[in-house]
Design a protein around this motif. Structure first.
Motif, PDB file in Angstrom:
ATOM      1  N   LYS A 533       0.853  -1.192   0.000  1.00  0.00           N
ATOM      2  CA  LYS A 533       0.000   0.000   0.000  1.00  0.00           C
ATOM      3  C   LYS A 533       0.885   1.238   0.000  1.00  0.00           C
ATOM      4  CE  LYS A 533      -4.065  -1.923   2.324  1.00  0.00           C
ATOM      5  NZ  LYS A 533      -5.015  -1.772   3.455  1.00  0.00           N
ATOM      6  N   THR A 546      -3.728   6.696  -3.325  1.00  0.00           N
ATOM      7  CA  THR A 546      -3.454   5.472  -2.551  1.00  0.00           C
ATOM      8  C   THR A 546      -3.353   4.253  -3.480  1.00  0.00           C
ATOM      9  OG1 THR A 546      -5.831   5.189  -2.189  1.00  0.00           O
ATOM     10  CG2 THR A 546      -4.563   6.336  -0.465  1.00  0.00           C
ATOM     11  N   SER A 548      -2.155   0.603  -4.793  1.00  0.00           N
ATOM     12  CA  SER A 548      -1.808  -0.618  -4.068  1.00  0.00           C
ATOM     13  C   SER A 548      -1.693  -1.781  -5.041  1.00  0.00           C
ATOM     14  CB  SER A 548      -2.857  -0.927  -2.995  1.00  0.00           C
ATOM     15  OG  SER A 548      -4.107  -1.217  -3.595  1.00  0.00           O
TER      16      SER A 548
END
Length: 554
Positions: A533, A546, A548
């Motif tokens: 992450k 974000t 990931s």
């Protein structure tokens, strides 16, 4: 006294009315019988089968009536295996696209012509059954109008050509169709239809003498050879070539040879050939093959607001390929066909590479532990696309197909954005003369994705990400923000690896584009599944990303 009589009559009326009402009511047992009972499993299954058959009716009509003559056996089998209406609709859409001579236009000329032929056949050839079901209708729908059509709608007097024995006879109604060329069948294709029942229903015949109405009449309709005494009419009934021609000892033309006629008759029953190569046909027909395992990944790297570079990476395990050995070299070869289309099935791009692998024969066993990887880069506008890939092992003959949705992102100048997060087994700078060229090269760096996203503990996992559109500091002209990296076991929120760094430490072209190029050692991670992450913060714009990715440690 009179009042008592009236009262008695009223009482009697009430009793009679009540008795009549009771008679009208169904008995209690009858009421209980009307209570609904739960359906048994057998009844439920019967109702489900009935409903399924009702739902399948439009598709059965499409299969058995509308395209019965032009669908291939392979397509028919594939269609029969489909489970949902959505799958059937997609199949039908691809079926017509595969035959579209101009796929870049909105119109599908093949489909329009096909339904025009059905309508014309129904109008012209109906004879107690719809015209499309007749032999003439079937040939017309498959191959279109003949180049020449010789009609004898009432039969009558007929002068035989010399190859049929010559002479004059009387015939049943018949027609001769001639096609100069039919793909898959050949040149100068002659087809004869005869109405021996005199009902208007012409059937396709392999015997040129079938139209002769006087065949079974002694001494009538003699051929030229029979008139000259060079043949006897009774000889017609002892022939072994499937005809009753009176040609005497005259040899038959090659086109009337028994086996030639049989071959042509069989080919005329088949669906018309499709003008696509094998691999392209596999992509278009949506028939699934899984004899050759293949892995595919797509990553996106925006260039401008209107253009994104999509890298498509394809991987084969060497152990799944077959090799042939010659002169001490073991060779494998895979033919690929890839096509990118819009969601309305309009072609956008395609690629057709041939992958060849040569390995010294003595090293083959060791080399099969690895993989063969191919990558192509395609510029695309932001939007949604379909990627279809077909592959064939040219040594072993095994094939596979693969379909993937391409969701090409759109970036805006006033918002921070990122490319795809790539987990790679190679991240290294390339020589100056190789910048921007070759497989796996992104700008100045070679980035080879680990397609299976599985790594061994003795490896380092590469992390590659491009970041765009940060707000620069007025003085330093650099972005202000941080990037946090966390690795945690899948299903857990406890980070095993947790590191942060300033955006200003990254390489790249300033705030407009920055690049993350990291190597993460995996020796401290136990075998299992993990999640990477990242959290990217732009303090100037107060915006966050974000990205990931998941990976596996072996």
């Amino acid at each position: 006294m009179r009042s008592k009589q009236i009262l008695a009559l009223c009482s009697l009326y009430v009793l009679v009315s009540a008795w009549a009402d009771d008679k009208k009511k169904p008995p209690a047992q009858a009421q209980r019988e009307t209570v609904a009972k739960p359906l048994t499993d057998k009844q439920k299954k019967k109702n489900e089968d009935k409903l399924r058959k009702e739902l399948e009716t439009p598709y059965k009509k499409w299969l058995n009536e509308e395209v019965d003559y032009i669908i291939t056996d392979e397509e028919r089998k594939a269609f029969s295996r489909l489970q949902t209406d959505d799958e059937r609709e997609q199949f039908i859409e691809q079926f017509w696209m595969r035959r579209d001579p101009t796929p870049d236009t909105e119109e599908n000329e093949y489909r329009e012509e096909h339904y025009r032929r059905i309508a014309w056949a129904n109008e012209q050839f109906a004879s107690g059954i719809p015209g499309w079901k007749t032999d003439r209708g079937r040939i017309y729908i498959k191959f279109g109008p003949p180049d020449e059509r010789d009609e004898h709608p009432s039969g009558g007097t007929y002068d035989r050509p010399i190859e049929e024995g010559g002479g004059t006879t009387s015939t049943f109604p018949f027609e001769k169709w001639r096609y100069r060329y039919i793909e898959g069948i050949g040149n100068d294709v002659n087809i004869e239809f005869v109405d021996t029942t005199m009902t208007g229903e012409f059937h396709m015949s392999m015997d040129p003498s079938e139209k002769d109405a006087l065949t079974n009449v002694p001494g009538a309709g003699l051929t030229l050879y029979e008139q000259l005494g060079l043949a006897c009419k009774t000889d017609r009934f002892t022939r072994t070539d499937g005809t009753r021609l009176g040609t005497g000892a005259m040899p038959m033309p090659a086109s009337m040879d028994q086996f030639t006629r049989l071959e042509q008759f069989a080919k005329l029953q088949q669906a018309p050939s499709i003008k696509y190569k094998d691999l392209e046909a596999m992509v278009s027909s949506n028939i699934k093959y899984n004899l050759l395992p293949m892995q595919v990944r797509a990553h996106y790297f925006p260039v401008t607001e209107s253009t994104v570079l999509a890298t498509i990476t394809i991987q084969f395990e060497r152990k799944d390929l077959q090799y042939k050995t010659k002169d001490g070299i073991a060779s494998a070869s895979v033919e690929l066909y890839g096509r990118i289309t819009s969601f309305s099935r309009r072609p956008v791009n395609r690629f057709e590479p041939d992958l060849k692998m040569d390995i010294p024969a003595e090293m083959l066993q060791k080399a099969t532990d690895g993989a063969e990887i191919y990558q192509t880069t395609v510029p695309l506008a932001p939007g949604q696309y379909r990627l279809n890939i077909a592959a064939k092992d040219l040594v072993g003959g095994n094939s596979t197909t693969f379909e993937l949705a391409l969701n090409v992102p759109h970036i805006q100048e006033d918002q921070i954005a990122s490319s795809s997060l790539v987990l790679a087994d190679i991240i290294q700078k390339v020589p100056s003369n190789s910048i921007g060229t070759g497989q796996f090269v992104i700008g100045t760096t070679k980035v080879r994705p680990r397609v299976g996203e599985s790594f061994h503990r003795n490896e380092a996992m590469g992390i590659y990400l491009q970041l765009y559109n940060f707000e620069p500091d007025e003085k330093t002209k650099k972005p202000e923000g941080t990037i946090n990296y966390q690795v945690m076991k899948k299903g857990s929120n406890e980070p095993i690896y947790d590191v942060s760094e300033e955006l200003s430490a990254l390489t790249g072209g300033g705030a407009s584009q920055m690049t993350v190029e990291k190597q993460l050692p995996l020796d401290k991670l136990e075998p299992g599944e993990y999640v990477l992450k990242m959290k990217v913060e732009d303090k100037k714009r107060n915006q966050t990303l974000t990205p990931s990715a998941t990976f596996k440690v072996l």
